[in-house]
Enzyme design. Structure first.
Site, mmCIF file in Angstrom:
data_model
loop_
_atom_site.group_PDB
_atom_site.id
_atom_site.type_symbol
_atom_site.label_atom_id
_atom_site.label_comp_id
_atom_site.label_asym_id
_atom_site.label_seq_id
_atom_site.Cartn_x
_atom_site.Cartn_y
_atom_site.Cartn_z
ATOM 1 N N ARG A 3 -3.232 -10.060 4.818
ATOM 2 C CA ARG A 3 -3.648 -10.243 3.600
ATOM 3 C C ARG A 3 -2.603 -9.489 2.679
ATOM 4 O O ARG A 3 -1.970 -8.509 2.736
ATOM 5 C CB ARG A 3 -4.834 -9.260 3.376
ATOM 6 C CG ARG A 3 -5.424 -9.501 2.024
ATOM 7 C CD ARG A 3 -6.744 -8.505 1.775
ATOM 8 N NE ARG A 3 -7.394 -8.684 0.455
ATOM 9 C CZ ARG A 3 -7.044 -7.970 -0.601
ATOM 10 N NH1 ARG A 3 -5.930 -7.035 -0.339
ATOM 11 N NH2 ARG A 3 -7.605 -8.193 -1.550
ATOM 12 N N LYS A 29 0.749 -1.106 0.022
ATOM 13 C CA LYS A 29 0.105 -0.003 -0.012
ATOM 14 C C LYS A 29 0.930 1.269 -0.002
ATOM 15 O O LYS A 29 1.960 1.133 0.069
ATOM 16 C CB LYS A 29 -0.886 0.210 1.255
ATOM 17 C CG LYS A 29 -2.217 -0.935 0.917
ATOM 18 C CD LYS A 29 -3.281 -1.194 1.989
ATOM 19 C CE LYS A 29 -4.333 -1.674 1.325
ATOM 20 N NZ LYS A 29 -5.436 -1.848 2.316
#
Length: 288
Positions: free
Chosen positions: A265, A225
């Site tokens: 994740r 991210k």
């Protein structure tokens, strides 16, 4: 729940003795880090099986990008992308999570063999989602969400991000419980990168104990991210491309596992699978 670590067990899923690793299969042309790489059913199923071989405990299949500014696909297209992949992986014995904000997709994915519904809106995008999941008796991920990532929602405004995320997640969990989903089937997710800047994401990672205090297993989805790009770039440099953030992702996975996260994740599994096993070994040594 394991009150020592806060990791807990989600009814309806295997009881892992450490932080679980959730591998990502994006059946999309436009996801931020790997869009288009696994877009056809055969390739997507093979990739999911590869993630399991690399150490994934479950595989999260999604057919709609949630990156900032992404255009929503229609329901028929999402179903076309997702359901054959879920069915193919489930037929191979893979524990499958479906990443969707649509109740119809969740319902058909569960019928095709999915074991978990991962809704980044926490049931807010589709009012039919909570009844569908409750009727199926399926586990459900409740993520912190302030709307679709477009316009003013791309960058959220917070006075105290940790307090506000905890409070808003608590309220959402109460709504999900009121909708009939059992408490032992709820997972919470702080929504890293969703209406949050890098400093918000880092503050949430630093405060995982507060999130664990909600009393439900915690999913941490930090993989590749933007905040990792900002950390790696430093004050002056350009952030590295998403696929060059996997080592940083594994570092977050180790930290999250050490703090008691139920699962992480990730897109690239091997390094994180190693990281969570090392974290568990250290935890085990402390228990001796």
């Amino acid at each position: 729940m394991n009150t020592k670590s806060g990791r807990g067990h989600v009814v309806g899923l295997p009881a892992w003795d450490r932080c679980a690793v959730m591998g990502v299969v994006n059946v999309t042309p436009d996801s931020f880090s790997d869009g288009g790489r696994w877009f056809d059913t055969t390739t997507a199923v093979k990739h999911g099986l590869h993630l399991v071989d690399e150490g994934a405990d479950l595989v999260d299949v999604g057919g709609e990008s949630t990156r900032p500014g992404a255009t929503r696909v229609d329901e028929a297209e999402e179903l076309r992308r997702v359901i054959p992949v879920v069915r193919g992986l489930a037929a191979e014995g893979v524990v499958v999570s479906v990443d969707t904000m649509r109740a119809t997709v969740a319902e058909q994915a569960l019928a095709a063999g999915a074991a978990l519904v991962n809704d980044v809106s926490g049931g807010l995008a589709d009012p039919a989602m909570i009844p569908v999941v409750a009727d199926a008796g399926a586990p459900f991920v409740v993520m912190h969400w302030r709307g679709f990532l477009e316009g003013g929602n791309v960058r959220g405004m917070y006075e105290d991000v940790l307090r506000e995320v905890v409070d808003e997640l608590h309220a959402r969990v109460e709504a999900v419980l009121d909708g009939g989903i059992a408490p032992d089937r709820i997972v919470v997710d702080p929504g890293l990168g969703f209406s949050k800047d890098a400093e918000h994401d880092l503050a949430l990672l630093a405060g995982l104990d507060r999130l664990l205090g909600l009393g439900h297993p915690l999913l941490v989805a930090a993989s590749r991210k933007r905040f990792l790009g900002a950390v790696l770039a430093g004050p002056e440099g350009a952030p590295p491309p998403a696929r060059q953030r996997d080592a940083a992702t594994a570092a977050v996975s180790a930290l999250a596992a050490h703090q008691g996260a139920w699962a992480v994740r990730v897109h690239e599994v091997r390094a994180t699978a190693d990281a969570v096993r090392v974290a568990r070994a250290v935890e085990g040594a402390r228990e001796l």
